[in-house]
Design a protein around this motif. Structure first.
Motif, PDB file in Angstrom:
ATOM      1  N   ASP A 285       6.141  -8.558  -5.885  1.00 43.22           N
ATOM      2  CA  ASP A 285       7.027  -8.252  -4.754  1.00 43.22           C
ATOM      3  C   ASP A 285       7.455  -6.788  -4.798  1.00 43.22           C
ATOM      4  OD1 ASP A 285       8.820 -11.455  -4.627  1.00 43.22           O
ATOM      5  OD2 ASP A 285       6.835 -10.884  -3.910  1.00 43.22           O
ATOM      6  N   TYR A 286       7.816  -6.324  -5.982  1.00 42.93           N
ATOM      7  CA  TYR A 286       8.231  -4.926  -6.158  1.00 42.93           C
ATOM      8  C   TYR A 286       7.086  -3.988  -5.781  1.00 42.93           C
ATOM      9  CZ  TYR A 286       9.599  -0.648  -8.568  1.00 42.93           C
ATOM     10  OH  TYR A 286       9.892   0.639  -8.875  1.00 42.93           O
ATOM     11  N   MET A 287       5.885  -4.315  -6.278  1.00 45.11           N
ATOM     12  CA  MET A 287       4.732  -3.477  -5.994  1.00 45.11           C
ATOM     13  C   MET A 287       4.404  -3.481  -4.507  1.00 45.11           C
ATOM     14  SD  MET A 287       2.761  -1.492  -7.426  1.00 45.11           S
ATOM     15  CE  MET A 287       1.258  -0.646  -7.102  1.00 45.11           C
ATOM     16  N   ASP A 288       4.461  -4.656  -3.881  1.00 50.27           N
ATOM     17  CA  ASP A 288       4.176  -4.749  -2.448  1.00 50.27           C
ATOM     18  C   ASP A 288       5.159  -3.910  -1.648  1.00 50.27           C
ATOM     19  OD1 ASP A 288       4.669  -6.912   0.225  1.00 50.27           O
ATOM     20  OD2 ASP A 288       2.742  -5.929  -0.159  1.00 50.27           O
ATOM     21  N   ASP A 289       6.427  -3.980  -2.002  1.00 52.53           N
ATOM     22  CA  ASP A 289       7.441  -3.195  -1.301  1.00 52.53           C
ATOM     23  C   ASP A 289       7.209  -1.699  -1.511  1.00 52.53           C
ATOM     24  OD1 ASP A 289      10.744  -2.184  -1.697  1.00 52.53           O
ATOM     25  OD2 ASP A 289       9.969  -2.922   0.212  1.00 52.53           O
ATOM     26  N   ALA A 290       6.914  -1.328  -2.740  1.00 51.73           N
ATOM     27  CA  ALA A 290       6.674   0.092  -3.031  1.00 51.73           C
ATOM     28  C   ALA A 290       5.426   0.593  -2.298  1.00 51.73           C
ATOM     29  CB  ALA A 290       6.515   0.295  -4.543  1.00 51.73           C
ATOM     30  N   LEU A 291       4.392  -0.208  -2.277  1.00 45.32           N
ATOM     31  CA  LEU A 291       3.178   0.192  -1.565  1.00 45.32           C
ATOM     32  C   LEU A 291       3.422   0.257  -0.056  1.00 45.32           C
ATOM     33  CD1 LEU A 291       0.444  -1.747  -3.556  1.00 45.32           C
ATOM     34  CD2 LEU A 291       0.812   0.721  -3.512  1.00 45.32           C
ATOM     35  N   ARG A 292       4.248  -0.651   0.462  1.00 43.08           N
ATOM     36  CA  ARG A 292       4.570  -0.619   1.885  1.00 43.08           C
ATOM     37  C   ARG A 292       5.288   0.674   2.226  1.00 43.08           C
ATOM     38  NH1 ARG A 292       9.060  -0.956   4.158  1.00 43.08           N
ATOM     39  NH2 ARG A 292      10.107  -1.918   2.395  1.00 43.08           N
ATOM     40  N   ARG A 293       6.281   1.029   1.379  1.00 40.75           N
ATOM     41  CA  ARG A 293       7.013   2.267   1.627  1.00 40.75           C
ATOM     42  C   ARG A 293       6.088   3.480   1.496  1.00 40.75           C
ATOM     43  NH1 ARG A 293      10.923   2.608  -2.500  1.00 40.75           N
ATOM     44  NH2 ARG A 293      10.170   0.705  -3.399  1.00 40.75           N
TER      45      ARG A 293
ATOM     46  N   ALA B 130       5.070   6.236   4.361  1.00 41.38           N
ATOM     47  CA  ALA B 130       5.206   7.682   4.148  1.00 41.38           C
ATOM     48  C   ALA B 130       3.865   8.382   4.376  1.00 41.38           C
ATOM     49  CB  ALA B 130       5.714   7.967   2.727  1.00 41.38           C
ATOM     50  N   VAL B 131       2.800   7.794   3.885  1.00 40.13           N
ATOM     51  CA  VAL B 131       1.476   8.387   4.070  1.00 40.13           C
ATOM     52  C   VAL B 131       1.107   8.380   5.551  1.00 40.13           C
ATOM     53  CG1 VAL B 131      -0.993   8.052   3.603  1.00 40.13           C
ATOM     54  CG2 VAL B 131       0.659   7.917   1.735  1.00 40.13           C
ATOM     55  N   ALA B 132       1.455   7.283   6.255  1.00 42.59           N
ATOM     56  CA  ALA B 132       1.159   7.220   7.689  1.00 42.59           C
ATOM     57  C   ALA B 132       1.909   8.315   8.440  1.00 42.59           C
ATOM     58  CB  ALA B 132       1.528   5.840   8.241  1.00 42.59           C
ATOM     59  N   MET B 133       3.166   8.527   8.070  1.00 38.91           N
ATOM     60  CA  MET B 133       3.938   9.591   8.712  1.00 38.91           C
ATOM     61  C   MET B 133       3.310  10.952   8.419  1.00 38.91           C
ATOM     62  SD  MET B 133       7.850   8.155   8.170  1.00 38.91           S
ATOM     63  CE  MET B 133       8.470   9.781   8.040  1.00 38.91           C
ATOM     64  N   SER B 134       2.879  11.157   7.189  1.00 39.41           N
ATOM     65  CA  SER B 134       2.251  12.424   6.817  1.00 39.41           C
ATOM     66  C   SER B 134       0.932  12.597   7.569  1.00 39.41           C
ATOM     67  CB  SER B 134       1.982  12.470   5.309  1.00 39.41           C
ATOM     68  OG  SER B 134       3.197  12.488   4.610  1.00 39.41           O
ATOM     69  N   LEU B 135       0.176  11.521   7.684  1.00 40.21           N
ATOM     70  CA  LEU B 135      -1.078  11.582   8.426  1.00 40.21           C
ATOM     71  C   LEU B 135      -0.815  11.924   9.884  1.00 40.21           C
ATOM     72  CD1 LEU B 135      -4.128  11.212   8.598  1.00 40.21           C
ATOM     73  CD2 LEU B 135      -3.725   8.761   8.969  1.00 40.21           C
TER      74      LEU B 135
ATOM     75  N   ILE C  30      -1.970  20.745  -0.772  1.00 40.43           N
ATOM     76  CA  ILE C  30      -2.067  19.401  -1.346  1.00 40.43           C
ATOM     77  C   ILE C  30      -0.969  19.175  -2.373  1.00 40.43           C
ATOM     78  CG2 ILE C  30      -3.492  17.962  -2.860  1.00 40.43           C
ATOM     79  CD1 ILE C  30      -5.933  19.097  -1.310  1.00 40.43           C
ATOM     80  N   SER C  31      -0.650  20.200  -3.160  1.00 36.75           N
ATOM     81  CA  SER C  31       0.373  20.031  -4.192  1.00 36.75           C
ATOM     82  C   SER C  31       1.759  19.804  -3.597  1.00 36.75           C
ATOM     83  CB  SER C  31       0.398  21.241  -5.129  1.00 36.75           C
ATOM     84  OG  SER C  31       0.971  22.366  -4.463  1.00 36.75           O
ATOM     85  N   GLN C  32       1.925  20.121  -2.317  1.00 45.93           N
ATOM     86  CA  GLN C  32       3.238  19.971  -1.690  1.00 45.93           C
ATOM     87  C   GLN C  32       3.304  18.762  -0.772  1.00 45.93           C
ATOM     88  OE1 GLN C  32       4.760  23.580  -0.012  1.00 45.93           O
ATOM     89  NE2 GLN C  32       3.991  24.807  -1.686  1.00 45.93           N
ATOM     90  N   LEU C  33       2.350  17.849  -0.881  1.00 43.94           N
ATOM     91  CA  LEU C  33       2.393  16.629  -0.064  1.00 43.94           C
ATOM     92  C   LEU C  33       3.634  15.818  -0.439  1.00 43.94           C
ATOM     93  CD1 LEU C  33      -1.355  15.596   0.060  1.00 43.94           C
ATOM     94  CD2 LEU C  33       0.034  16.521   1.907  1.00 43.94           C
ATOM     95  N   PRO C  34       3.980  14.851   0.379  1.00 39.53           N
ATOM     96  CA  PRO C  34       5.215  14.094   0.150  1.00 39.53           C
ATOM     97  C   PRO C  34       5.319  13.516  -1.252  1.00 39.53           C
ATOM     98  CG  PRO C  34       4.218  13.451   2.226  1.00 39.53           C
ATOM     99  CD  PRO C  34       3.260  14.389   1.540  1.00 39.53           C
ATOM    100  N   VAL C  35       6.508  13.516  -1.748  1.00 41.48           N
ATOM    101  CA  VAL C  35       6.799  13.005  -3.083  1.00 41.48           C
ATOM    102  C   VAL C  35       6.423  11.526  -3.182  1.00 41.48           C
ATOM    103  CG1 VAL C  35       8.676  12.582  -4.718  1.00 41.48           C
ATOM    104  CG2 VAL C  35       8.632  14.691  -3.417  1.00 41.48           C
ATOM    105  N   GLU C  36       6.443  10.809  -2.061  1.00 38.18           N
ATOM    106  CA  GLU C  36       6.140   9.387  -2.078  1.00 38.18           C
ATOM    107  C   GLU C  36       4.746   9.115  -2.623  1.00 38.18           C
ATOM    108  OE1 GLU C  36       9.374   9.905   0.887  1.00 38.18           O
ATOM    109  OE2 GLU C  36       7.511  10.957   0.514  1.00 38.18           O
ATOM    110  N   ILE C  37       3.807  10.018  -2.366  1.00 38.64           N
ATOM    111  CA  ILE C  37       2.450   9.815  -2.869  1.00 38.64           C
ATOM    112  C   ILE C  37       2.460   9.896  -4.394  1.00 38.64           C
ATOM    113  CG2 ILE C  37       0.136  10.804  -2.946  1.00 38.64           C
ATOM    114  CD1 ILE C  37       0.538  11.632  -0.023  1.00 38.64           C
ATOM    115  N   LYS C  38       3.187  10.879  -4.912  1.00 39.63           N
ATOM    116  CA  LYS C  38       3.283  10.995  -6.372  1.00 39.63           C
ATOM    117  C   LYS C  38       4.071   9.818  -6.947  1.00 39.63           C
ATOM    118  CE  LYS C  38       2.943  15.999  -6.154  1.00 39.63           C
ATOM    119  NZ  LYS C  38       3.648  17.263  -6.225  1.00 39.63           N
TER     120      LYS C  38
END
Length: 170
Positions: free
Chosen positions: A121-129, A133-138, A45-53
């Protein structure tokens, strides 16, 4: 992210479960060292993608941006109120002050709306990205799980075939 290290950890977990002693009267259950398995899962879990952090950082950044906009708006409102208090002494000055205050309030509201839209807009874009990333990890986890399941089924077939061969040899 060190994918090879995560794969090694998953392989070690697989081996640990495979080599675990069975529970009496329950062929589909086994005993494992709980602390060791939990430690390995914590490491994975500690090594999950940096995008989550990073998503947490993005949320904090958005909240700071909104807080800054709110402080700026409050500061502008205080300035407008102070100017109004100073200029109330005469009617002409009072009217001018009211006009300026309305203008400052309108500017503040416009600025707040712009900042809110920009931060949303910034938050929406960041959450989309982050979602991508989470979908790819899943998807990676699902692929690994499918491979793990296929290995387990293959081993069960081999074990069944070996048992059948032993029964035939007797």
């Amino acid at each position: 992210m060190n994918e090879q290290h995560i794969e090694e950890m998953l392989s070690a977990l697989y081996d640990m479960i495979q080599d675990a002693r069975g529970v009496p009267l329950a062929s589909d259950k086994c005993m494992v060292e709980r602390d060791k398995v939990l430690d390995m899962l914590d490491e994975i879990i500690s090594q999950l993608p940096v995008e989550i952090k990073q998503s947490k950082t993005i949320v904090e950044s958005r909240n700071e941006l909104i807080g800054q906009a709110r402080r700026e708006a409050e500061s502008l409102m205080r300035e407008a109120q102070e100017k109004a208090d100073k200029l109330i002494s005469e009617e002409a000055i009072y009217q001018e002050t009211k006009r300026q205050c309305r203008e400052m309030v309108q500017q503040t509201q416009t600025r707040m709306a712009e900042l809110r839209k920009a931060s949303n807009d910034y938050m929406d874009d960041a959450l989309r990205r982050t979602e991508e990333a989470v979908a790819m990890s899943l998807e990676d986890v699902r692929d690994t799980r499918a491979k793990f399941k296929a290995l387990v089924e293959a081993q069960e077939r081999r074990s069944a075939a070996a048992a059948e061969n032993n029964n035939e040899a007797e």
